[in-house]
Design a protein around this motif. Structure first.
Motif, short mmCIF file in Angstrom:
data_model
loop_
_atom_site.label_atom_id
_atom_site.label_comp_id
_atom_site.label_asym_id
_atom_site.label_seq_id
_atom_site.Cartn_x
_atom_site.Cartn_y
_atom_site.Cartn_z
N ARG A 364 0.86 -1.19 0.00
CA ARG A 364 0.00 0.00 0.00
C ARG A 364 0.89 1.23 0.00
O ARG A 364 1.69 1.43 0.90
CB ARG A 364 -0.92 0.00 1.22
CG ARG A 364 -1.92 -1.14 1.21
CD ARG A 364 -3.03 -0.88 2.19
NE ARG A 364 -3.84 0.26 1.78
CZ ARG A 364 -4.74 0.85 2.57
NH1 ARG A 364 -4.91 0.41 3.81
NH2 ARG A 364 -5.44 1.88 2.13
N GLY A 367 -3.27 5.67 1.70
CA GLY A 367 -4.54 5.27 2.30
C GLY A 367 -5.68 5.49 1.33
O GLY A 367 -5.56 6.18 0.32
N GLY A 368 -6.83 4.92 1.64
CA GLY A 368 -7.98 5.01 0.77
C GLY A 368 -8.82 6.25 1.03
O GLY A 368 -8.75 6.88 2.07
N THR A 372 -6.50 9.57 -1.99
CA THR A 372 -5.97 8.73 -3.07
C THR A 372 -5.58 9.57 -4.29
O THR A 372 -6.31 10.45 -4.72
CB THR A 372 -7.01 7.70 -3.50
OG1 THR A 372 -7.42 6.94 -2.36
CG2 THR A 372 -6.46 6.76 -4.56
N HIS A 507 -14.71 1.24 -3.24
CA HIS A 507 -14.76 -0.19 -2.93
C HIS A 507 -16.16 -0.74 -3.22
O HIS A 507 -16.87 -1.21 -2.33
CB HIS A 507 -14.40 -0.43 -1.46
CG HIS A 507 -13.13 0.23 -1.04
ND1 HIS A 507 -11.91 -0.11 -1.56
CD2 HIS A 507 -12.90 1.21 -0.15
CE1 HIS A 507 -10.97 0.64 -1.01
NE2 HIS A 507 -11.55 1.45 -0.16
N THR A 579 -5.27 -3.47 4.50
CA THR A 579 -5.83 -3.46 3.15
C THR A 579 -6.56 -2.14 2.91
O THR A 579 -6.81 -1.36 3.83
CB THR A 579 -6.83 -4.61 2.97
OG1 THR A 579 -7.95 -4.39 3.84
CG2 THR A 579 -6.19 -5.95 3.31
N GLU A 580 -6.94 -1.92 1.66
CA GLU A 580 -7.66 -0.70 1.31
C GLU A 580 -9.01 -0.62 2.02
O GLU A 580 -9.51 0.45 2.32
CB GLU A 580 -7.86 -0.63 -0.20
CG GLU A 580 -6.59 -0.38 -0.97
CD GLU A 580 -6.84 -0.17 -2.45
OE1 GLU A 580 -8.02 0.00 -2.82
OE2 GLU A 580 -5.87 -0.16 -3.22
N GLN A 581 -9.62 -1.77 2.28
CA GLN A 581 -10.91 -1.77 2.95
C GLN A 581 -10.78 -1.46 4.43
O GLN A 581 -11.72 -0.96 5.06
CB GLN A 581 -11.58 -3.14 2.79
CG GLN A 581 -12.07 -3.44 1.39
CD GLN A 581 -10.95 -3.77 0.42
OE1 GLN A 581 -9.87 -4.20 0.85
NE2 GLN A 581 -11.17 -3.58 -0.86
N SER A 584 -9.29 3.42 5.38
CA SER A 584 -9.83 4.23 4.30
C SER A 584 -10.88 5.18 4.85
O SER A 584 -11.46 4.95 5.91
CB SER A 584 -10.47 3.35 3.23
OG SER A 584 -10.98 4.12 2.17
#
Length: 822
Positions: A364, A367-368, A372, A507, A579-581, A584
């Protein structure tokens, strides 16, 4: 309803970064009044109601250009989320704060300004200066620190640097937007002292640095939504003298009547609540035109500062791709925090390593959410380390069964024959727009050709690069149809009930099918999406992922391969992360555990190789149950596009890991003294801890964290001595006692015994960052600001009579030098 109808001229001094004297000399106030008089009521309302998703309105009649703005905490994306207009990806807020380096923030600010000018952007929506009240906060990575003083110093440096080049910064989100759960509706209940001493302080420092714009948050504070909150009047425009523009967070304006309050600009535009409804309210006498005039004055003042009124924006520094990349690489290395090292680091250049973990090849970088950007290139740990060390690689664990965006080099646009896909906008079956796109992950909004679209179509040709079962599918919102080689493979509706719009955009839900393919085999993919989400005046508002996940070994087989690689390697490097989820905008975290079987992987690798180095690729704290069983732990944060090269620099000793923790890292989530981000049933979230957050709360409970605030190791050793205090200035000697050049962050904390005030055990007052050569001694001066000694009484700032104790060292718990003050 309060009506803000301030003076027609300037509102007074705004601190150290103020342009007030310059503007008075140039007759700016008189010019603003002259231009204001030329505008009718409708024109005034247009100027404060926005002209697009990321565009402020202009007025040709007075020579005012439209002014694009852009998200800007970690890079300047511009008005569009488009890989065809790439942006430099910078280290996250936590990473920049971990440098404790104001001068470096000055360089980063210059790069941000240059990127903004290149994209015709007049204001960058950053920095994010909310605090790390809870490590579960979803945008923790985007904010600087748990400490208001460190956050304030980083924010002030950012604002000064960006605005020195005629581009506006926009500190956000004013105020107490410290978590994401129910962020649009939550009512934060916080006492006045905590507000002033903690949550408002970074904004106060930003205004003192001369900020030209501030963003009002979604949430309410003490019962009033922030776009209408009295805090916009006092202290923002009153005690602090802020004379810039208060812009709403996007869709945060709640009412037409709210236009009488302190928000000056409603975004995005054109606004349904302000626009025509506001014009009617003014004409009906429900809102005084004088209140609108004051907002327009601020926008005209802003336009003059950024060069939009006279068409002469200030020049910005020139940054070639190479120069920008080198700065990001240096900043990323200077942000990395080495929290543990038994001597294994730095590595020798000839040491063969096993490079493991899901973040080795697919890390990564950022962050989402709105932070971004889409960089022109990135370097992964695998590419960076492979350039300087003999590397054997396998992931060792899979983090998710969800689709990943297809690699661009595996897809071919059938129309152009180049890597990517063909995108068509359709209206009732007729083509109204066509694009070539070089990515498998699209964010579509603000495209003028798409305003009439009722459907979109994606076409590409996928080339398999491995034998086995591939997962192929799409993530989107709407009615989806997936065809493979001309045959229907899947169809159905995709929706996210009650989802945060940012989460739905970045997402979206997915539909997948499997196909067994041979390496080199090609397959035609056609995706049609109908029932599109759209926004008035903006057209399609949609995130689309074209996914193609290659065949994988089973988790057990992959883990066994990683352990075997570690067993035979001189050094094992495991890159783990979130993870992005998980990290974010739009959602808070539910746990501090690493996702998937990453903890098991680290434990298994460490069991067979005592020289295991773990790189933690997260923007916020995570639990590390294996931390005492490995040779070294390096926190990389979200380091931006040059992750791989910066990591190689640090691991091999070409650069020192320069970071110090801007936030406390716990052993387990259950130890964290301030954790809750979930509102009560009545929608309120009470900050019952008052001024005791972060390390202040840890010190109060007496629980020992994994790593304390301020902690960080380098590759040399230091000896501080000879602390002296004169007035509010501390001076000490620091000697580099090692054999390498290095960086020392002198941290000064205050404490007060037997105070009648409810104080922290100690609190950060100031800091200084120095570098020194081996054997070199430096005399370091640390000015202690008056505010460090003050507390808020409810009406004013005051200093409790008597002596304070000054503690100086390298973390909140490592403070060998002390002195009395007062």
């Amino acid at each position: 309803m309060r009506f803000r109808v301030g003076p027609s001229g300037l509102s007074g001094s705004v601190g150290e970064g103020s342009h007030v004297d310059e503007e008075r000399g140039s007759g700016m106030a008189a010019r603003i009044e002259e231009l204001l008089a030329k505008l009718d009521t409708a024109a005034k309302v247009r100027l404060i109601s926005g002209a697009g998703m990321f565009r402020m309105a202009g007025d040709a009649g007075i020579g005012l250009a439209e002014m694009p703005v852009s998200d800007g905490p970690s890079g300047v994306r511009g008005e569009n989320w488009d890989e065809r207009e790439p942006s430099v990806s910078l280290p996250s807020g936590t990473a920049l704060a971990a440098t404790w380096d104001r001068e470096l923030l000055g360089e980063i600010g210059a790069l941000i300004a240059a990127q903004a000018r290149a994209k015709d952007v007049y204001a960058v929506l950053g920095p994010t200066v909310n605090l790390h009240r809870s490590p579960l906060g979803g945008r923790h990575f985007e904010c600087f620190s748990e400490d208001p003083m460190l956050s304030g110093e980083m924010a002030a440096a950012y604002v000064r640097a960006v605005q020195a080049h005629g581009v506006s910064a926009c500190p956000k989100h004013y105020v107490a937007n410290d978590a994401e759960t129910d962020r649009f509706t939550v009512d934060v209940r916080v006492d006045d002292r905590a507000l002033r001493e903690l949550y408002l302080y970074p904004f106060e420092r930003s205004v003192a640095a001369g900020a030209w714009m501030v963003m009002a948050a979604y949430n309410s504070v003490n019962g009033v939504t922030m776009t209408e909150n009295p805090l916009l009047d006092e202290p923002l425009e009153g005690a602090w003298g802020f004379d810039g523009v208060v812009v709403s967070d996007w869709t945060a304006v709640r009412s037409t009547e709210g236009a009488a309050a302190g928000t000056d600009l409603c975004m995005p535009g054109p606004s349904e609540l302000w626009g025509a409804k506001l014009l009617d309210a003014v004409r009906a006498g429900e809102i005084p035109e004088a209140a609108i005039d004051e907002k327009v004055r601020r926008i005209l003042r802003f336009a003059t500062r950024v060069g939009a009124l006279d068409g002469t924006p200030s020049p910005t520094p020139e940054f070639s791709d190479e120069k920008a990349g080198e700065l990001v690489r240096r900043a990323a290395a200077d942000a990395m925090v080495l929290v543990r090292n038994d001597g294994v680091l730095p590595l020798r250049a000839d040491q063969p390593v096993a490079l493991l973990g899901p973040g080795a090849a697919a890390p990564r970088f950022m962050g989402g959410g709105s932070a971004t950007v889409i960089p022109a290139h990135t370097t992964t740990p695998l590419t960076g380390l492979s350039a300087v060390l003999p590397v054997t690689h396998t992931p060792g664990v899979w983090l998710s069964d969800e689709l990943t965006a297809v690699a661009t080099d595996l897809i071919t646009d059938p129309d152009t024959g180049t890597p990517g896909l063909a995108l068509r906008y359709l209206a009732d079956g007729e083509e109204i727009g066509r694009q070539h796109r070089a990515t498998g992950s699209l964010v579509l909004f603000g495209d003028a050709t798409a305003e009439r679209a009722t459907a979109i179509e994606l076409r590409t040709r996928l080339r398999a690069d491995a034998d086995g079962e591939w997962w192929i599918g799409v993530g989107a919102m709407g009615r989806v149809r997936l065809e493979l080689d001309g045959e229907l493979a899947d169809a159905g509706e995709l929706a996210m009930s009650g989802a945060d719009p940012v989460a739905a955009l970045l997402h979206p839900p997915q539909r997948t099918v499997t196909r067994t393919l041979r390496a080199g085999q090609e397959i035609d993919i056609r995706i049609t999406i109908e029932n599109l989400i759209s926004m008035p005046g903006l057209g399609v508002f949609l995130g689309v992922t074209l996914g193609a996940t290659p065949p994988r070994r089973t988790e057990d087989a992959e883990s066994a391969a990683a352990v075997e690689a570690a067993r035979t390697a001189r050094v094992a490097i495991v890159v783990v992360g979130t993870t992005e989820q998980i990290e974010s905008e739009g959602a808070d975290r539910a746990t501090l555990r690493l996702p998937g079987r990453q903890d098991d992987l680290v434990a298994a690798v460490a069991a067979v190789n005592p020289r295991t180095v773990v790189v933690v690729n997260s923007g916020a704290p995570v639990e590390m149950p294996w931390r005492d069983d490995v040779a070294a732990v390096l926190l990389s944060w979200f380091p931006g596009q040059e992750f791989g090269t910066a990591l190689a620099d640090v691991l091999t000793g070409a650069r020192e890991p320069g970071g110090r923790l801007p936030t406390t890292w716990p052993v387990t989530m259950s130890d964290v003294p301030v954790l809750d981000t979930t509102p009560a049933a009545d929608g309120t979230l009470t900050y019952a801890e008052g001024v005791h957050i972060g390390y202040r709360a840890w010190l109060r409970t007496g629980v020992e964290p994994a790593y304390p605030f301020g902690h960080g190791l380098g590759y040399t050793t230091w000896e501080p001595s000879d602390l002296e205090v004169s007035g509010h200035t501390a001076t000490l000697t620091v000697r580099n006692t090692g054999d390498r050049p290095g960086k020392y962050v002198a941290q000064a904390y205050l404490s007060r015994e037997q105070s009648v005030i409810d104080r922290p055990v100690r609190w950060l007052a100031a800091f200084a960052t120095i570098t020194a050569e081996p054997g070199e001694s430096r005399r370091v001066e640390i000015p202690l600001p008056d505010r460090a000694f003050e507390h808020w009484t409810g009406r004013q700032w005051a200093v409790e009579p008597g002596a304070f104790t000054l503690h100086v060292g390298t973390s909140v718990t490592d403070l060998p030098l002390t002195a009395r003050i007062g």
